[in-house]
Design an enzyme around this catalytic site. Structure first.
Site, PDB file in Angstrom:
ATOM      1  N   ASP A 138      -7.556  -3.092  -6.738  1.00 53.23           N
ATOM      2  CA  ASP A 138      -7.450  -1.796  -6.061  1.00 53.23           C
ATOM      3  C   ASP A 138      -8.856  -1.268  -5.781  1.00 53.23           C
ATOM      4  O   ASP A 138      -9.647  -1.059  -6.710  1.00 53.23           O
ATOM      5  CB  ASP A 138      -6.678  -0.824  -6.963  1.00 53.23           C
ATOM      6  N   HIS A 166      -3.837  -1.375  -3.637  1.00 56.36           N
ATOM      7  CA  HIS A 166      -3.289  -0.015  -3.714  1.00 56.36           C
ATOM      8  C   HIS A 166      -2.086   0.174  -2.795  1.00 56.36           C
ATOM      9  O   HIS A 166      -1.565   1.271  -2.683  1.00 56.36           O
ATOM     10  CB  HIS A 166      -4.395   0.975  -3.316  1.00 56.36           C
ATOM     11  N   SER A 178      -0.419   6.919  -6.664  1.00 51.14           N
ATOM     12  CA  SER A 178      -1.716   7.474  -6.304  1.00 51.14           C
ATOM     13  C   SER A 178      -1.738   8.984  -6.553  1.00 51.14           C
ATOM     14  O   SER A 178      -1.546   9.428  -7.678  1.00 51.14           O
ATOM     15  CB  SER A 178      -2.034   7.113  -4.843  1.00 51.14           C
TER      16      SER A 178
END
Length: 311
Positions: A255, A289, A178
């Protein structure tokens, strides 16, 4: 680099034992040791925890950071090979809200790192305890004083690791998730040849074009968008002219931040294609995620880095 160590065991200081011998004493728990940097400045580490794992040790240390002006922690996995030889190092950058604990307790990298003889270093993601007011003027002190994570990750932390551990300073790679995935990409793209390889899980690929990035860049770098370009992976890729850098990216198809337009991997892929930078981009059906996603594919990333670090 002087590696004679000052260390303490159960509160008793011992100042004369070389660090190379200290590492191999059986049943010795290192609580603190100090080495001398190239400029002669002391760099002290305090061990927070140590756990046997996959034949090696998963440890956590803390130290005073000269770049961030605060105490910082990092996790480090030392494979069995580190007991007798220098090892390549993989640096991992976690995402927003994470500490050094998330990756070392959830990702499950230790087995593959043990098999491939890689040291894995996972620092905390942000300065802690700096008491910075949220309304401080962007781009000025005290933001500028403490939020120097790029320099910490690319310069101070590798110096610390190379001084205290059996790390091969010529062989390091970088990865992340991320926000940290974006950090890994920009560290590699801004420093051609410094890292042997780079990979990322669900990275923020083009922060200048997404709401997350615009808010963060505006807060930390100020309103002048020309200064943002030096920290945008897609912009950096479009101008890259260094040695070949093979990039591996895994992205969960489910995600929520992908569908919200925060990650923008297509923009990075287009820039890399234009510059002929090899990218393996894998869209993983059904994954989100979370660290469940990272755990599912971390072994592939360790193998990706080992291919270059052990060459």
């Amino acid at each position: 680099m002087a590696l004679a160590a000052q260390w303490s065991l159960n509160g008793e200081e011992n100042k004369n034992l070389p660090l190379c011998k200290l590492r191999h004493l059986p049943h010795v728990q290192i609580e603190r040791f100090t080495s001398l940097g190239t400029a002669g400045a002391a760099m002290a580490l305090t061990q927070v925890s140590s756990n046997k794992c996959c034949g090696g040790f998963q440890k956590v240390f803390e130290h005073d950071s000269s770049e961030l002006k605060c105490r910082m922690k990092f996790g480090i996995y030392l494979p069995p090979k580190a007991e007798s030889a220098k090892c390549p190092v993989l640096y991992w950058l976690s995402g927003l809200t994470c500490t050094e604990q998330n990756f070392i307790t959830k990702a499950g990298c230790q087995q593959a790192a043990s098999e491939h003889g890689l040291i894995v270093v996972a620092p905390d993601t942000s300065p802690r305890g700096c008491n910075i007011e949220g309304k401080t003027s962007p781009g000025t002190s005290p933001w500028k004083t403490n939020y120097r994570m790029y320099t910490y990750v690319t310069e101070e932390l590798p110096r610390l690791i190379n001084a205290h551990f059996p790390a091969d300073p010529e062989k390091m790679s970088i990865s992340g998730h991320s926000m940290g995935g974006h950090g890994a990409l920009i560290c590699a793209l801004k420093n051609p040849g410094k890292y042997k390889s780079v990979s990322a899980f669900a990275p923020i690929c083009n922060p200048m074009q997404c709401a997350w990035g615009q808010k963060a860049f505006g807060g930390y770098l100020g309103a002048n968008k020309s200064t943002w370009e030096a920290y945008d992976a897609t912009v950096l890729a479009s101008a890259y002219s260094g040695p070949q850098l093979d990039i591996l990216i895994d992205q969960g198809r489910d995600d929520q931040f992908l569908s919200a337009g925060q990650l923008l991997p297509d923009n990075l892929i287009a820039a890399c294609t234009e510059k002929k930078i090899p990218v393996v981009f894998r869209l993983q059906q059904g994954y989100d995620h979370s660290y469940f996603f990272i755990f599912s594919f971390i072994n592939d990333h360790i193998k990706h880095h080992a291919k270059y670090l052990n060459a």
